[in-house]
Design an enzyme around this catalytic site. Structure first.
Site, PDB file in Angstrom:
ATOM      1  N   SER A  76       0.827  -1.199   0.000  1.00 52.17           N
ATOM      2  CA  SER A  76       0.000   0.000   0.000  1.00 52.17           C
ATOM      3  C   SER A  76       0.869   1.261   0.000  1.00 52.17           C
ATOM      4  CB  SER A  76      -0.961  -0.032   1.193  1.00 52.17           C
ATOM      5  OG  SER A  76      -1.999   0.886   1.008  1.00 52.17           O
ATOM      6  N   ASP A 222      -6.039  -4.075  -2.395  1.00 52.46           N
ATOM      7  CA  ASP A 222      -4.935  -3.573  -1.588  1.00 52.46           C
ATOM      8  C   ASP A 222      -4.105  -4.691  -0.965  1.00 52.46           C
ATOM      9  OD1 ASP A 222      -3.695  -2.315   1.009  1.00 52.46           O
ATOM     10  OD2 ASP A 222      -4.303  -0.649  -0.276  1.00 52.46           O
TER      11      ASP A 222
END
Length: 749
Positions: A76, A222
């Site tokens: 991320s 993610d």
């Protein structure tokens, strides 16, 4: 991890889950692992939104301590920082880029208004909500995220522009891995090759906030969902010693879990903690854990990235004693770092030129039109500012989910490769708009608009717009916009036929008292020819015909109910480079309308009328001064009671009732000052303003009377809120020797 200021239960559940790594100190378990005298060091960077900027501070101090980094793995926000550093971007340059970003704009999908097509600018005047629903294969579809991440893609391309377009990540100056999650299988995916911006974007696809990212036939979410701290990944790369930077969000406190939402969030946090705990438990005694104390910075506090960098640096500097065992002598460190940076390709210079432009990914759009909008052609010098502006213009057309670019070296030729992904929930869309007004001297007004827009009918970009409006002003309209190419400039010319039915009240006043109201019904057809000079200037020339019926609704009228026809030619010119349609801070708008009523086109009577509107804005800091002027004139005939000009109402002589002053000629000048009091972190809007206006106007039946008539003036005070539904005002108007009027107004005044 990055996400916008949009809050909903699904969004909160998903995003908090990704950031739910408690920033807790942990002593790695003891072991007897032997490491070489000069160990290979791996750096692990976790997700954490704005808190992830602390990674930059950590890297800065590691460089000060001459600690070499041989491998980097990130998830991320950690993937953003890690990829940039691995590609050769210095920590100092990365700090300048992140601190200098306008994060409010970055975390939206809107291009600057100057980059939007004029058709999209016209949407602003219809008070359409930002939410766009797709209509495809007979079903209504939602966008896959609050934002598609277009501006994030542009940021990734900028900070990794030194990296080759497609390569093994082991060939970067520092070998790198990004972690994402396969949306279909739920398994962790480790990116070790391909386009570096693609790997970064896939790793930062927050469910419900930033749309999933598709590469080939796979969709990615993610990386924090499966591995927020990819310790095992960097160890598999060959690291002997691992430096782990954990900047995740702590678990909620007792006072924050007293509601259904709070309990749900905490449950997700606890489950996600297991992912991180497993990674931390795998650390060895020779590894190092850095946990910056970021309790005062939330995952969405991007205005505090500078503070996060400072805290990250201070925390790492406080561990200098422990970390110094990994330091190299200055000469050895410099040699290693220079060797790493030597692997970074030299960025294109200003004198280098683009040899070819290629477009991929299109299904419905015209590649030639995209290139024209991009404004980059073979032979142009490589100019990243110009390139980014061109990409913003392409995205501003409203057709694309994302538009990326890469510079490729194809046998010595510089090829600009554009990858444009059309909206998967299009090409037809439903949008809604709301307007309301209420005051202390008249009736309330409320309208609800639904627009069904069908786009990309053909390669030239035809659109079919259908409006349905309920409320005080009822309206059904359908317009077909067909552009044509001319002189090599596609969409320069256009033709727009249309039909419309409307029914609206028309008020008449005696002095300050409204004593009569008619309902005016209109059936109209029109045909317009258009020419677009630029994205800021358009011209329209057309003809129209209508049948009109005026029916008495309230009061007693001195003239009977009547039927009449309109028919004539019209001309319109608009220049508009205003930066914001609601509360503009810069730019100006000029609009000229002319209409000639002609008996030859079946008009009941002949007349001419013209109107000019002008707006100019100037700002310093949070303060804005706005000047507006309006002038309308009729001649060569007399306007009927139903098409005269009117003044009165909020910011149109605020001390007079809406529509109270009417005639064949009007003049208005307004000077408005407003100040932005606050930028609000609110799902329903942003920016709170307070303002003051002074307004001067005249109304008469003839031009000669206008020059001699009394100048009326009033003042207005308001508090304005830039909301999800449009500009909302609470206002006050006062004119000399008149009672004050209070307003509640949603929409353009």
């Amino acid at each position: 991890m990055i996400f916008p200021k949009v809050l909903s239960l699904p969004f909160l559940l998903a995003t908090i889950a990704l950031f739910a790594t408690p920033a807790r100190a942990q002593t790695p378990p003891n072991d007897s692992t032997n490491i070489p005298a000069r160990p290979k060091i791996g750096l692990v960077l976790s997700g954490g939104g704005a808190r992830g900027a602390a990674h930059i501070g950590v890297i800065k101090v590691l460089e000060e301590l001459r600690i070499p980094i041989h491998y980097v793995a990130g998830s991320s926000m950690g993937a953003l920082v890690g990829a940039a550093y691995a590609a050769g971007t210095s920590a100092r340059e990365l700090e300048e880029r992140l601190v200098g970003q306008d994060w409010d704009r970055l975390l939206t999908d809107e291009s600057p208004r100057s980059d939007k097509s004029f058709q999209r600018k016209e949407d602003d005047q219809n008070r359409l909500l930002r939410l766009e629903l797709g209509v495809k294969d007979g079903t209504v579809r939602l966008p896959p995220g609050a934002i598609t991440g277009q501006k994030l893609d542009s940021l990734f391309s900028q900070i990794t522009r030194n990296a080759p377009a497609s390569q093994l990540f082991d060939d970067l100056p520092v070998p790198f891995r990004a972690v994402a999650t396969d949306a279909e299988s739920g398994r962790m995916v480790v990116f070790d090759r391909g386009l570096l911006p693609d790997a970064m974007r896939a790793s930062m696809s927050v469910p419900g906030a930033i749309a999933p990212y598709q590469i080939g036939d796979r969709i990615f979410l993610d990386g924090g969902l499966t591995r927020n701290l990819p310790v095992d990944v960097v160890r598999q790369m060959g690291a002997d010693v691992v430096i782990v930077v954990n900047i995740g969000t702590p678990l909620l406190k007792k006072q924050d879990i007293q509601s259904l939402v709070g309990v749900s969030l905490q449950m997700v946090n606890i489950l996600t903690e297991q992912n991180v705990r497993t990674s931390l438990d795998s650390m060895k005694s020779t590894d190092h854990l850095i946990s910056p104390p970021l309790d005062t910075i939330g995952a969405a506090d991007f205005s505090l990235v500078g503070d996060a960098i400072t805290i990250g640096a201070a925390t790492t500097r406080g561990m200098a004693g422990k970390l110094s065992v990994l330091s190299l002598p200055q000469s050895e460190y410099d040699a290693l770092r220079n060797a790493q940076l030597a692997k970074a390709p030299k960025p294109p210079g200003d004198r280098e030129r683009i040899d070819a432009v290629r477009v991929a990914g299109l299904e419905r759009s015209n590649a030639d039109e995209l290139k024209r909008t991009l404004g980059i052609k073979p032979g142009d010098p490589i100019d990243f500012k110009k390139l980014n502006r061109g990409v913003s213009r392409v995205f501003g057309s409203g057709y694309y989910e994302r538009v990326n670019y890469n510079l490729l070296n194809d046998d010595g030729f510089n090829v600009l490769a554009i990858d444009a992904k059309e909206k998967q929930w299009g090409p037809n869309y439903l949008r809604f708009g709301i307007s309301l007004a209420a005051d202390t001297v008249g009736e309330g007004r409320f309208n609800l608009l639904m627009r069904y827009l069908l786009t990309q009918f053909n390669s030239a970009g035809a659109e079919w717009r259908n409006d349905f409006q309920l409320g005080r002003d009822r309206r059904v309209a359908s317009y077909f916009f067909q552009p044509f190419g001319a002189s090599g400039l596609a969409n320069a010319f256009s033709i727009t036929p249309g039909v419309e039915y409307s029914r609206r009240p028309v008020d008449f006043f005696t002095g300050i008292r409204r004593d009569t109201q008619f309902q005016l019904s209109t059936n109209a057809t029109s045909l317009d020819l258009g020419f677009d000079f630029s994205r800021n200037a358009i011209m329209r020339l057309g003809v129209m015909q209508s049948s009109n019926t005026a029916e008495l609704n309230v009061g007693i009228s001195i003239f009977p109910e009547r039927r009449f026809k309109e028919g004539g030619a019209r001309f319109k010119f608009v220049y508009d480079d205003v930066d914001d349609p609601n509360f503009p801070r810069e730019g100006r708008k000029f609009e000229l309308d002319y209409y000639a009523s002609l008996e030859s086109l079946k008009a009941t009577s002949e007349y001419r009328r013209g109107e000019v509107n002008y707006l100019d804005n100037y700002s310093i800091g949070n303060n804005t001064l706005s000047f507006a002027a309006r002038y309308g004139q009729s001649y060569d005939g007399i306007l009927s009671q139903f098409n005269r000009y009117s003044l009165g109402g909020f910011l149109q002589l605020s001390g007079y009732a809406p529509g109270e002053l009417f005639g064949g000629n009007i003049a208005l000048a307004r000077l408005t000052y407003y100040r932005r009091l606050a930028q609000l972190n609110n799902p329903f809007g942003k920016n709170l303003y307070v303002g003051l206006s002074t307004e001067y106007g005249k109304v008469s039946d003839t031009r000669e009377q206008l020059m001699k008539s009394e100048t009326r003036n009033s003042i207005g005070l308001f508090v304005g809120f830039d909301t999800l539904f449009g500009p909302l005002y609470v206002g006050y108007g006062r004119a000399r020797q008149r009672s004050p009027i209070f307003y509640l107004f949603l929409g353009q005044p």
